[in-house]
Each structure stands twice: as C-alpha cells, then as structure tokens.
Design a protein around this motif. Structure first.
Motif, mmCIF file in Angstrom:
data_model
loop_
_atom_site.group_PDB
_atom_site.id
_atom_site.type_symbol
_atom_site.label_atom_id
_atom_site.label_comp_id
_atom_site.label_asym_id
_atom_site.label_seq_id
_atom_site.Cartn_x
_atom_site.Cartn_y
_atom_site.Cartn_z
ATOM 1 N N GLY A 1 34.894 -0.948 -16.699
ATOM 2 C CA GLY A 1 35.206 -2.365 -16.622
ATOM 3 C C GLY A 1 36.666 -2.704 -16.890
ATOM 4 N N GLN A 2 37.463 -1.711 -17.218
ATOM 5 C CA GLN A 2 38.872 -1.966 -17.527
ATOM 6 C C GLN A 2 39.764 -1.591 -16.343
ATOM 7 N N THR A 3 40.964 -2.170 -16.351
ATOM 8 C CA THR A 3 41.973 -1.925 -15.327
ATOM 9 C C THR A 3 43.242 -1.422 -16.001
ATOM 10 N N THR A 4 43.937 -0.515 -15.330
ATOM 11 C CA THR A 4 45.202 -0.023 -15.873
ATOM 12 C C THR A 4 46.220 -1.169 -15.906
ATOM 13 N N PRO A 5 47.187 -1.107 -16.822
ATOM 14 C CA PRO A 5 48.177 -2.182 -16.941
ATOM 15 C C PRO A 5 48.940 -2.484 -15.648
ATOM 16 N N ASP A 6 49.108 -1.472 -14.779
ATOM 17 C CA ASP A 6 49.815 -1.692 -13.514
ATOM 18 C C ASP A 6 48.897 -2.217 -12.408
ATOM 19 N N ASN A 7 47.632 -2.474 -12.754
ATOM 20 C CA ASN A 7 46.617 -2.962 -11.806
ATOM 21 C C ASN A 7 46.342 -1.990 -10.655
ATOM 22 N N MET A 8 46.661 -0.738 -10.839
ATOM 23 C CA MET A 8 46.461 0.271 -9.798
ATOM 24 C C MET A 8 45.022 0.796 -9.777
ATOM 25 N N PHE A 9 44.406 0.928 -10.961
ATOM 26 C CA PHE A 9 43.066 1.502 -11.068
ATOM 27 C C PHE A 9 42.164 0.617 -11.911
ATOM 28 N N THR A 10 40.937 0.450 -11.447
ATOM 29 C CA THR A 10 39.881 -0.194 -12.223
ATOM 30 C C THR A 10 38.701 0.753 -12.210
ATOM 31 N N LEU A 11 38.094 0.951 -13.356
ATOM 32 C CA LEU A 11 36.930 1.828 -13.450
ATOM 33 C C LEU A 11 35.667 0.983 -13.456
ATOM 34 N N MET A 12 34.760 1.322 -12.544
ATOM 35 C CA MET A 12 33.466 0.659 -12.501
ATOM 36 C C MET A 12 32.401 1.737 -12.321
ATOM 37 N N LYS A 13 31.664 1.994 -13.387
ATOM 38 C CA LYS A 13 30.581 2.972 -13.313
ATOM 39 C C LYS A 13 29.420 2.357 -12.549
ATOM 40 N N VAL A 14 28.817 3.156 -11.688
ATOM 41 C CA VAL A 14 27.632 2.732 -10.961
ATOM 42 C C VAL A 14 26.554 3.786 -11.160
ATOM 43 N N GLU A 15 25.329 3.365 -10.968
ATOM 44 C CA GLU A 15 24.228 4.295 -11.190
ATOM 45 C C GLU A 15 24.106 5.323 -10.079
ATOM 46 N N CYS A 16 24.396 4.909 -8.840
ATOM 47 C CA CYS A 16 24.152 5.827 -7.730
ATOM 48 C C CYS A 16 25.120 5.561 -6.587
ATOM 49 N N LEU A 17 25.699 6.637 -6.063
ATOM 50 C CA LEU A 17 26.500 6.560 -4.845
ATOM 51 C C LEU A 17 25.776 7.253 -3.687
ATOM 52 N N GLY A 18 24.553 7.678 -3.930
ATOM 53 C CA GLY A 18 23.750 8.285 -2.880
ATOM 54 C C GLY A 18 24.194 9.681 -2.480
ATOM 55 N N ALA A 19 24.778 10.412 -3.403
ATOM 56 C CA ALA A 19 25.261 11.757 -3.083
ATOM 57 C C ALA A 19 25.009 12.699 -4.252
ATOM 58 N N CYS A 20 23.808 12.681 -4.780
ATOM 59 C CA CYS A 20 23.485 13.477 -5.970
ATOM 60 C C CYS A 20 23.795 14.954 -5.789
ATOM 61 N N VAL A 21 23.519 15.483 -4.608
ATOM 62 C CA VAL A 21 23.713 16.907 -4.383
ATOM 63 C C VAL A 21 25.191 17.290 -4.482
ATOM 64 N N ASN A 22 26.093 16.319 -4.310
ATOM 65 C CA ASN A 22 27.524 16.602 -4.343
ATOM 66 C C ASN A 22 28.172 16.127 -5.640
ATOM 67 N N ALA A 23 27.388 15.832 -6.643
ATOM 68 C CA ALA A 23 27.908 15.332 -7.916
ATOM 69 C C ALA A 23 28.643 16.430 -8.666
ATOM 70 N N PRO A 24 29.576 16.064 -9.503
ATOM 71 C CA PRO A 24 30.087 14.721 -9.777
ATOM 72 C C PRO A 24 30.897 14.186 -8.590
ATOM 73 N N ILE A 25 30.746 12.891 -8.364
ATOM 74 C CA ILE A 25 31.370 12.241 -7.214
ATOM 75 C C ILE A 25 32.118 11.009 -7.671
ATOM 76 N N LEU A 26 33.192 10.699 -6.981
ATOM 77 C CA LEU A 26 34.040 9.565 -7.309
ATOM 78 C C LEU A 26 34.311 8.812 -6.020
ATOM 79 N N GLN A 27 34.209 7.497 -6.054
ATOM 80 C CA GLN A 27 34.560 6.684 -4.900
ATOM 81 C C GLN A 27 35.846 5.942 -5.205
#
Length: 95
Positions: free
Chosen positions: A16-42
């Motif tokens: 839920g936080q954003t870097t001070p330069d507003n470049m990155f925000t982290l939002m954890k989600v329960e599922c990206l629909g790619a369990c077999v390829n986990a860990p996964i990042l969008q």
C-alpha cells in the motif's frame, strides 16, 4: 515472503505504500493466475515469473536505469510449461 522482503529491502516500502519518487507502489494481491510460475511480479502490464531475490533486484535495477526488463520466466520456461521437459499424456495406451 522472500520477494516481499526483497521489495522492502530494495525500495523501503510495504503493501500500500509508494516510494518517495512516486516510481513504485506495492500492492499485494491474492492471485495473478500464474501459480505454477510463482513467485511472480506484475509491473504495469508485464509479468515477471520464477523470481528470487537476485532476479527481482535485477529487474528493479533495470527500471531505475530507464531500461525495460524482459517479462516472462526468469528460468527460461515458455509460458507455463513444466520444468525438466516433463510430459504427460504422450500416448493413449490406457484408452
């Protein structure tokens, strides 16, 4: 958990936080629909799969340098193919 720790160690943000330069925000989600390829990042519209801390850091470094990291598997898999060339249903012997 390891990727989340790496995100915090690298970017100093939590869910839920954003870097001070507003470049990155982290939002954890329960599922990206790619369990077999986990860990996964969008990131935006791209998926980065089969990650570990080192591979995650490489992706962030590239973004920081205004480079576009290559999306997809970081183990070299195509799509959601099994590892070690495992195959199933190669014959209909029991049909």
């Amino acid at each position: 958990d390891e990727i989340e720790k790496s995100i915090f160690d690298t970017l100093k943000i939590k869910d839920g936080q954003t870097t001070p330069d507003n470049m990155f925000t982290l939002m954890k989600v329960e599922c990206l629909g790619a369990c077999v390829n986990a860990p996964i990042l969008q990131i935006n519209d791209d998926y980065f799969e089969d990650l570990d801390e080192e591979k995650f850091s490489k992706i962030i470094d590239q973004i920081d340098k205004n480079q576009k990291p290559k999306p997809g598997s970081y183990r070299g898999r195509l799509s959601s193919e099994p590892e070690n060339i495992r195959k199933t249903l190669l014959s209909n012997k029991n049909a």
